[in-house]
Enzyme design. Structure first.
Site, PDB file in Angstrom:
ATOM      1  N   CYS A  71       0.864  -1.178   0.000  1.00 22.91           N
ATOM      2  CA  CYS A  71       0.000   0.000   0.000  1.00 22.91           C
ATOM      3  C   CYS A  71       0.901   1.229   0.000  1.00 22.91           C
ATOM      4  O   CYS A  71       1.681   1.427   0.947  1.00 22.91           O
ATOM      5  CB  CYS A  71      -0.864  -0.026   1.254  1.00 22.91           C
ATOM      6  SG  CYS A  71      -1.892   1.429   1.461  1.00 22.91           S
ATOM      7  N   CYS A 181      -0.795   3.461  -6.681  1.00 19.09           N
ATOM      8  CA  CYS A 181      -1.674   2.864  -5.670  1.00 19.09           C
ATOM      9  C   CYS A 181      -1.904   1.428  -6.101  1.00 19.09           C
ATOM     10  O   CYS A 181      -2.150   1.164  -7.291  1.00 19.09           O
ATOM     11  CB  CYS A 181      -2.994   3.629  -5.602  1.00 19.09           C
ATOM     12  SG  CYS A 181      -4.278   2.786  -4.645  1.00 19.09           S
TER      13      CYS A 181
HETATM   14  N1  DGL Z   1      -3.932   0.450  -2.096  1.00 15.45           N
HETATM   15  C1  DGL Z   1      -3.558   1.594  -1.395  1.00 15.45           C
HETATM   16  C2  DGL Z   1      -2.368   2.338  -1.922  1.00 15.45           C
HETATM   17  O1  DGL Z   1      -1.532   1.728  -2.547  1.00 15.45           O
HETATM   18  C3  DGL Z   1      -4.539   2.302  -0.534  1.00 15.45           C
HETATM   19  C4  DGL Z   1      -5.602   3.058  -1.209  1.00 15.45           C
HETATM   20  C5  DGL Z   1      -6.583   3.631  -0.227  1.00 15.45           C
HETATM   21  O2  DGL Z   1      -7.012   2.903   0.676  1.00 15.45           O
HETATM   22  O3  DGL Z   1      -6.912   4.805  -0.356  1.00 15.45           O
HETATM   23  O4  DGL Z   1      -2.214   3.503  -1.720  1.00 15.45           O
END
Ligand code: DGL
Length: 259
Positions: A71, A181
């Site tokens: 993440c 993301c």
């Molecule tokens: N998948 C996440 C990232 O890489 C989080 C996205 C989120 O929860 O806003 O930032």
């Protein structure tokens, strides 16, 4: 036994786990989707850090020897403090603007990420070092995480939501788009429909998986020593995890956890 904990705010990190199991197939993996608190994108860094600590404590009680923050937002908010607190290695995500800068032919790189990631000091530092040799334009992928959590990867509505954030980058001349993301790779087909042919999309997941392999070896953890087990946990509803993890990893080892 190589045992790896992988976490994200939801199912996005599965795009990273998919690459991890390709090159470290024997590792035992536990995936945690913190979807009771998803999205992380606009939440306070202190809150995200407290969730990462809670998940890491649970993972340690399960015997993991390395953690992957799959993440970008959690990495920006919490990885430095986690590294200072825990005695295991942490591998995180960062928007891949360096490789994108080498690949662009138009001289403009587009970055799609959450607000938290774009504000993060690590991203800002890398951006300032690169800017000058190329132009960097950014956009928050508004509504992208919600689409993926709803398993809505394509269709008219998904195209409209994706175009609203992607088109401004294309209009600014970006020919190389960084997926900052981990949820966004699941919308790649829809992005490709919107972008002109030849537009490149950079997903750092394969590079992160290969970095993890180096980190395991560097920490004396034999990447071949596990049994290749996979377990999936979530703090909220199981639907999205069941659908995506079920399809990608052909598993039904998915359950709710009250971390
Ligand atoms: N998948 C996440 C990232 O890489 C989080 C996205 C989120 O929860 O806003 O930032």
């Amino acid at each position: 036994m190589a045992s790896i904990g992988i976490m994200d705010s939801g199912v996005g990190g599965l795009s990273v786990m998919r690459e991890i199991v390709k090159i470290i197939p024997d590792a035992d993996c536990i995936y945690f989707a913190d979807n009771a608190y998803c999205p992380y994108g606009e939440k306070a860094p202190e809150f995200i850090l407290s969730r990462c600590r809670a998940v890491t404590d649970m993972m340690l009680s399960e015997g993991v020897q390395a953690m992957v923050l799959a993440c970008n937002t959690a990495t920006a908010a919490a990885i430095n403090q986690l590294r200072q607190t825990y005695g295991i290695p942490f591998v995180g995500m960062e928007p891949a603007i360096k490789p994108a800068a080498l690949m662009t032919r138009s001289g403009t790189v587009g970055v799609l990420a959450t607000a938290g990631t774009l504000k993060g000091s690590k991203y800002q530092g890398t951006k300032h070092r690169i800017e000058g040799s190329v132009r960097i334009v950014e956009c928050v992928g508004r509504g992208f995480v919600e689409l993926v959590e709803a398993c809505e990867f394509s269709g008219d509505h998904a195209e409209k939501v994706v175009a609203a954030s992607l088109q401004p980058l294309l209009d600014a001349g970006a020919d190389t788009i960084v997926l900052g993301c981990t949820h966004y790779p699941f919308l790649l087909d829809t992005m490709r429909k919107i972008a002109p042919e030849g537009t490149r999309f950079i997903d750092p997941a394969p590079a992160v998986a290969s970095h993890l392999l180096d980190v395991l070896v560097g920490n004396g953890i034999d990447p071949k020593s596990g049994s290749g087990s996979r377990k999936f946990l979530c703090s909220g509803p199981e639907n999205a995890l069941k659908r995506l993890a079920g399809t990608i990893f052909n598993t039904d080892n998915i359950s709710r956890s009250d971390v």
